[in-house]
Design a protein around this motif. Structure first.
Motif, PDB file in Angstrom:
ATOM      1  N   ALA A  30       0.836  -1.064   0.004  1.00 17.97           N
ATOM      2  CA  ALA A  30      -0.042  -0.014  -0.053  1.00 17.97           C
ATOM      3  C   ALA A  30       0.891   1.228  -0.090  1.00 17.97           C
ATOM      4  O   ALA A  30       0.541   2.443  -0.742  1.00 17.97           O
ATOM      5  CB  ALA A  30      -1.099  -0.045   1.039  1.00 17.97           C
ATOM      6  N   LEU A  31       1.945   1.176   0.760  1.00 17.69           N
ATOM      7  CA  LEU A  31       2.869   2.556   0.575  1.00 17.69           C
ATOM      8  C   LEU A  31       3.539   2.630  -0.478  1.00 17.69           C
ATOM      9  O   LEU A  31       3.703   3.655  -0.986  1.00 17.69           O
ATOM     10  CB  LEU A  31       3.703   2.218   2.022  1.00 17.69           C
ATOM     11  CG  LEU A  31       3.207   2.436   3.217  1.00 17.69           C
ATOM     12  CD1 LEU A  31       4.437   2.217   4.291  1.00 17.69           C
ATOM     13  CD2 LEU A  31       2.412   3.602   3.557  1.00 17.69           C
ATOM     14  N   GLU A  33       2.388   1.880  -3.453  1.00 20.93           N
ATOM     15  CA  GLU A  33       1.426   2.478  -4.278  1.00 20.93           C
ATOM     16  C   GLU A  33       1.196   3.827  -4.277  1.00 20.93           C
ATOM     17  O   GLU A  33       0.780   4.686  -5.151  1.00 20.93           O
ATOM     18  CB  GLU A  33       0.041   1.621  -4.200  1.00 20.93           C
ATOM     19  CG  GLU A  33       0.119   0.371  -4.863  1.00 20.93           C
ATOM     20  CD  GLU A  33      -1.203  -0.417  -4.607  1.00 20.93           C
ATOM     21  OE1 GLU A  33      -1.367  -1.482  -5.212  1.00 20.93           O
ATOM     22  OE2 GLU A  33      -1.962  -0.024  -3.873  1.00 20.93           O
ATOM     23  N   LYS A  34       1.373   4.245  -2.891  1.00 22.87           N
ATOM     24  CA  LYS A  34       1.203   5.820  -2.515  1.00 22.87           C
ATOM     25  C   LYS A  34       2.224   6.567  -2.834  1.00 22.87           C
ATOM     26  O   LYS A  34       2.331   7.755  -2.381  1.00 22.87           O
ATOM     27  CB  LYS A  34       0.652   5.867  -1.231  1.00 22.87           C
ATOM     28  CG  LYS A  34      -0.861   5.505  -1.161  1.00 22.87           C
ATOM     29  CD  LYS A  34      -1.837   6.243  -1.561  1.00 22.87           C
ATOM     30  CE  LYS A  34      -3.204   5.828  -1.534  1.00 22.87           C
ATOM     31  NZ  LYS A  34      -4.328   6.503  -2.195  1.00 22.87           N
ATOM     32  N   VAL A  36       4.851   6.576  -0.746  1.00 24.69           N
ATOM     33  CA  VAL A  36       5.478   6.702   0.594  1.00 24.69           C
ATOM     34  C   VAL A  36       6.631   6.110   0.823  1.00 24.69           C
ATOM     35  O   VAL A  36       6.655   4.701   1.018  1.00 24.69           O
ATOM     36  CB  VAL A  36       4.437   6.542   1.683  1.00 24.69           C
ATOM     37  CG1 VAL A  36       4.820   6.580   3.006  1.00 24.69           C
ATOM     38  CG2 VAL A  36       3.174   7.277   1.572  1.00 24.69           C
ATOM     39  N   ARG A 379      -4.285  -0.092   3.265  1.00 27.16           N
ATOM     40  CA  ARG A 379      -4.900   1.177   2.445  1.00 27.16           C
ATOM     41  C   ARG A 379      -5.318   2.211   3.540  1.00 27.16           C
ATOM     42  O   ARG A 379      -4.931   3.404   2.787  1.00 27.16           O
ATOM     43  CB  ARG A 379      -6.041   0.611   1.748  1.00 27.16           C
ATOM     44  CG  ARG A 379      -5.645  -0.455   0.754  1.00 27.16           C
ATOM     45  CD  ARG A 379      -6.992  -0.975  -0.059  1.00 27.16           C
ATOM     46  NE  ARG A 379      -6.613  -1.888  -1.105  1.00 27.16           N
ATOM     47  CZ  ARG A 379      -7.479  -2.677  -1.854  1.00 27.16           C
ATOM     48  NH1 ARG A 379      -8.789  -2.448  -1.390  1.00 27.16           N
ATOM     49  NH2 ARG A 379      -7.182  -3.407  -2.691  1.00 27.16           N
ATOM     50  N   ALA A 382      -1.890   3.733   4.601  1.00 27.29           N
ATOM     51  CA  ALA A 382      -1.322   4.376   3.472  1.00 27.29           C
ATOM     52  C   ALA A 382      -1.834   5.846   3.113  1.00 27.29           C
ATOM     53  O   ALA A 382      -1.027   6.793   2.886  1.00 27.29           O
ATOM     54  CB  ALA A 382      -1.000   3.591   2.181  1.00 27.29           C
ATOM     55  N   SER A 383      -3.131   5.842   3.281  1.00 28.20           N
ATOM     56  CA  SER A 383      -3.937   7.177   2.949  1.00 28.20           C
ATOM     57  C   SER A 383      -3.397   8.178   3.912  1.00 28.20           C
ATOM     58  O   SER A 383      -3.482   9.365   3.538  1.00 28.20           O
ATOM     59  CB  SER A 383      -5.306   6.851   2.648  1.00 28.20           C
ATOM     60  OG  SER A 383      -6.056   8.010   2.207  1.00 28.20           O
ATOM     61  N   ALA A 386       0.277   9.159   3.268  1.00 22.55           N
ATOM     62  CA  ALA A 386       0.394  10.032   2.203  1.00 22.55           C
ATOM     63  C   ALA A 386      -0.224  11.358   2.295  1.00 22.55           C
ATOM     64  O   ALA A 386      -0.433  12.355   1.256  1.00 22.55           O
ATOM     65  CB  ALA A 386      -0.420   9.135   1.230  1.00 22.55           C
ATOM     66  N   GLU A 388      -3.572  12.162   2.790  1.00 23.65           N
ATOM     67  CA  GLU A 388      -4.736  12.191   2.003  1.00 23.65           C
ATOM     68  C   GLU A 388      -6.060  12.036   2.878  1.00 23.65           C
ATOM     69  O   GLU A 388      -7.031  12.459   2.526  1.00 23.65           O
ATOM     70  CB  GLU A 388      -4.918  11.179   0.885  1.00 23.65           C
ATOM     71  CG  GLU A 388      -3.944  11.200  -0.342  1.00 23.65           C
ATOM     72  CD  GLU A 388      -3.935   9.914  -1.170  1.00 23.65           C
ATOM     73  OE1 GLU A 388      -4.618   9.017  -0.941  1.00 23.65           O
ATOM     74  OE2 GLU A 388      -3.039   9.729  -2.069  1.00 23.65           O
ATOM     75  N   LYS A 438     -11.794  11.155   2.757  1.00 22.61           N
ATOM     76  CA  LYS A 438     -10.630  11.818   3.103  1.00 22.61           C
ATOM     77  C   LYS A 438     -10.706  12.428   4.394  1.00 22.61           C
ATOM     78  O   LYS A 438      -9.657  13.396   4.936  1.00 22.61           O
ATOM     79  CB  LYS A 438     -10.058  12.679   2.096  1.00 22.61           C
ATOM     80  CG  LYS A 438     -10.293  12.254   0.782  1.00 22.61           C
ATOM     81  CD  LYS A 438      -9.873  13.304  -0.295  1.00 22.61           C
ATOM     82  CE  LYS A 438      -9.820  12.903  -1.738  1.00 22.61           C
ATOM     83  NZ  LYS A 438      -8.674  11.730  -1.895  1.00 22.61           N
TER      84      LYS A 438
END
Length: 442
Positions: A30-31, A33-34, A36, A379, A382-383, A386, A388, A438
């Motif tokens: 997940a990180l 993909e972001k 991070v 997920r 990671a959001s 990041a 978000e 968010k």
């Protein structure tokens, strides 16, 4: 609202992940993909965590005959399904193959530093974290993700008296061979206890299973289909509440097994939706064949024998404690995080409110599969990291934590086994809603 990692993020520090099991690899994915930056440390020489039999990190509880209790279609990560060439219920060898393929597919392995044990994790005043590795190396991070699992520090039952024979915890059980010709008592009636009893009962001279409260015993198959697919159909397709769906499945299972009390397994006093049922296709038939005998709680250890609360006594050579695990993190100072008085005070079951850069992934116990749930946790994490998804303030976090514990106390049996319990469907919905908005909330 908190932007808890902003100071450390401005310093350009990466994230630290501890552990490369099913939680650590999905957090890493997940990180990635972001975008991070992170570093992942694994104490063993390879990934897989508890699913690596005889893992050289010393933390795996896998026994040779272990098969997972969740069927293939419900077990895997959502964006990397388990191939249909695998059986309904995977062995630990097959789960490991799947985890290795997942890590390879998403490019996780190059980010893992193997044979590296984390000795200590400490917060710094600027919201960053100091991580001390084995050998004394010190590194700094803007956040730490603890994903090394919680099924490795055995919890033992305590009985009065003394015992002349051998005692071990199911954590150290591997095969039935050492118990050939012996009279064995297994303490507990969870999935591990029943698996061990079934595994060794035909080579042991006698096999006894002792339980205080008993459990609902459910078969793995109903009408030729895995039991969790029935539950998924009722709760997912028909949208029945979890309590009703589990009750309906219990009625269907009765058509397969009949009354478990007829085989010496007491019917629990609590309804099935208040506990984890024990899944076993073999326990009831093996009790019916006399391979396994059910006993009540141990009253006293007495040299070469064990006395039970019903007044009976049996000569015993070996006692295997299948009594669960303590939730321990030796590298975390207890003032930073510890499970106390049966409570794990974590916002969204992950974040330590007083140290919002510290996340504990996989510290949940759902009714159903854990792997898809830690994927959603990854997920969400990671959001947040990041930038978000924003976090609420300390008071809002505490209200959410208190509400969760109140719900858990009403819903589940009062036992250390349910300290980390979550309703998987509701919890997954919370996390996905946070990411969609968010903004996390109470």
């Amino acid at each position: 609202m908190l932007d808890s990692t902003s100071m450390a993020r401005d310093a350009g520090l990466p994230v630290c992940i501890i552990g490369a099991g099913s939680s650590g690899v999905t957090a890493a994915k997940a990180l990635i993909e972001k975008g991070v930056p992170f570093e992942c440390f694994e104490a063993g020489s390879n990934l897989g965590g508890m699913w690596r039999y005889e893992n050289d990190n010393g933390m795996s509880s896998a026994y040779r005959s272990l098969h997972i209790d969740t069927s293939r279609r419900n077990l895997g990560y959502s964006d990397y399904p388990i191939p249909d060439t695998y059986p309904d219920f995977l062995s630990h060898f097959e789960v490991l193959q799947y985890l290795e393929a997942y890590a390879e597919h998403f490019g996780v392995r190059p980010h893992i530093r193997f044979n590296t044990c984390v000795e200590r994790v400490e917060p710094w005043a600027d919201a960053s974290w100091q991580v001390t590795l084995q050998g004394g190396e010190i590194r700094r991070y803007r956040a730490v993700v603890v994903a090394n699992g919680h099924l490795w520090d055995p919890r033992w039952a305590e009985f009065g008296g003394s015992f002349d024979g051998e005692q071990l915890h199911s954590h150290h059980y591997r095969t039935a061979e050492p118990f050939k010709g012996k009279r064995v008592l297994i303490v507990g009636i969870g999935n591990s206890a029943v698996d061990v009893a079934v595994d060794l009962c035909k080579t042991a001279d006698a096999t006894f299973l002792s339980t205080r409260r008993s459990a609902w015993i459910m078969p793995k198959y109903i009408m030729g289909h895995p039991i969790d697919r029935w539950l998924g159909f009722l709760a997912g397709r028909l949208r029945l509440p979890t309590r009703l769906a589990r009750t309906v499945v219990q009625r269907l299972a009765y058509l397969v097994t009949g009354d478990q009390a007829r085989f010496g397994i007491p019917r629990p006093r609590h309804p099935i939706w208040r506990e984890h049922a024990t899944l076993s296709q073999e326990l009831i038939p093996y009790c019916g064949h006399g391979w396994i005998k059910i006993k009540p709680n141990v009253a006293q250890l007495d040299g070469a024998s064990v006395a039970f609360e019903d007044g009976t006594r049996e000569p015993i050579d070996v006692i295997i404690h299948a009594t669960g695990y303590k939730t321990s993190f030796p590298f975390l100072p207890p003032e930073v995080f510890a499970v106390r008085n049966g409570r794990a005070d974590l916002y969204r079951r992950m974040l330590v409110p007083d140290h919002p850069g510290l996340y504990l992934l996989g510290l949940v116990q759902p009714i159903g599969p854990t792997i898809p749930l830690v994927e959603v946790q990854g997920r969400w994490l990671a959001s947040v990291l990041a930038g978000e998804t924003r976090l609420p303030g300390r008071q809002v976090m505490q209200r959410e934590i208190d509400a969760h514990h109140q719900h858990r106390a009403r819903r589940y049996v009062e036992s250390a086994r349910y300290t980390l319990e979550v309703d998987g469907r509701g919890y997954r919905r919370q996390l996905t809603d946070d990411v969609a908005r968010k903004m996390a909330s109470a």
